[in-house]
Enzyme design. Structure first.
Site: not given
Ligand code: NDP
Length: 312
Positions: A227, A275
């Protein structure tokens, strides 16, 4: 009492999920956000990061929340899940395979001096660089869960010595396992390539900061597939500009999408993916979701239950 399953993510992904869930249990009543219908009819919510979690508190008969990915940080930030409703996440072979591939791609990119060879190609330079030696390049993996363990095994299989770091003690054949603050301090100075596969929790936010980067040897690389909140961007950029960190491969950012004027985009030593390291494939992940819906109805223990206190 409700018996409908609410799906909440991008429209294209919702139709794929609906098809995959219906193929396994045609009796499921599936609703796609924002067509919630009667909120009292919803017993399970299968959601991804776009969904407003406050919305879940409007469903009085909710028995189960499922994250459409391995991470649940999006579900746990305030206001968090409605009290008493369990949260499950995905542990999925295809998701794990995707992340292993992305980690291998980036470890090998740096190990095999690909940035240097690309620069040489641009300048039409024919020059061999010193032969890389996997056995002499230790990989440090932050997080030894479903994804970290698979990446550790794959890298070890290629001949890299691997140290992994977890919260609690662990034993994995062929991998040096460390845990806790002392374990991290012992691991960092020996780590040539650091790979982050941690969940984002209050304990791991900002972990990759100036102190941690300074503890890595000069010339180390950083790979973050977890993350964006794990990395203090200004600290990483400074370490890259000073040459202490030789390169970074980043898949995740805070915020996402990465703003167009962010210095990462044009940094010559930063490799970006949007991502996309590992993307959930609904057909692959659906069986555990249907199983969990059945388990929640029957009051049986759930698969891949999230420990809300630990945050993952
Ligand atoms: P797991 O929950 O299986 O594993 C988490 C690991 O991190 C465990 O080994 C755990 O330790 C360790 N850990 C947690 N907190 C700490 C801490 N404070 N100190 C040290 N170690 C800690 O997660 P997964 O492997 O399934 O996924 C990891 C993350 O990857 C997800 O949370 C998600 O954010 C990210 N992800 C990113 C994707 C992408 O496309 N970029 C795709 C999928 C996931 P212990 O073993 O002791 O519990």
């Amino acid at each position: 009492m409700g018996n409908a399953v609410l799906l909440a993510t991008r429209a294209e992904a919702m139709s794929e999920w609906a098809e995959a869930l219906r193929a396994l249990d045609p009796s499921l009543e599936i609703r796609c956000f924002p067509d919630v219908g009667d909120p009292a009819g919803i017993e399970a919510a299968v959601v991804w990061t776009e969904h407003d979690m406050a919305e879940l508190r409007r469903y009085p008969n909710l028995k189960l929340i499922v994250s459409m990915g391995a991470g649940v940080d999006h579900l746990l930030r305030p206001p968090g899940p409605p009290p008493g409703v369990p949260v499950a996440r995905l542990v999925d072979a295809r998701l794990t395979q995707g992340m292993t591939e992305w980690v291998l791609l980036n470890v090998l990119r740096f190990h095999r001096q690909d940035p240097e060879y690309r620069a040489q190609q641009a300048a039409r330079i024919w020059r061999e660089l010193p032969a890389p030696d996997a056995a002499a390049r230790r990989i440090g993996i932050l997080g030894l869960g479903a994804l970290g363990t698979a990446a550790a095994r794959a890298l070890s299989g290629l001949g890299f010595p691997v140290t992994g770091w977890s919260r609690r003690p662990k034993a994995i054949a062929g991998i040096e396992c460390r845990h806790g603050a002392d374990g991290l301090a012992a691991m960092l100075p020996r780590t040539a390539i650091l790979v982050c596969l941690l969940p984002l929790t209050p304990a791991t936010r900002g972990l990759i900061n100036a102190d941690l980067l300074r503890a890595l040897p000069r010339g180390a690389y950083v790979i973050n597939g977890a993350r964006g909140g794990h990395v203090v961007d200004a600290d990483l950029l400074r370490a890259l500009d000073e040459g202490h960190i030789a390169g970074a491969a980043l898949d995740v950012f805070e915020p996402e999408p990465l703003p167009p004027d962010h210095p990462y985009w044009s940094h010559p030593r930063v490799f970006i993916t949007p991502h996309a390291a590992s993307i959930t494939i609904p057909r692959s992940a659906a069986p555990q979701v249907v199983e969990n819906i059945h388990r929640a109805r029957a009051g049986r223990p759930l698969l891949n239950l999230v420990d809300l206190a630990a945050g993952y």
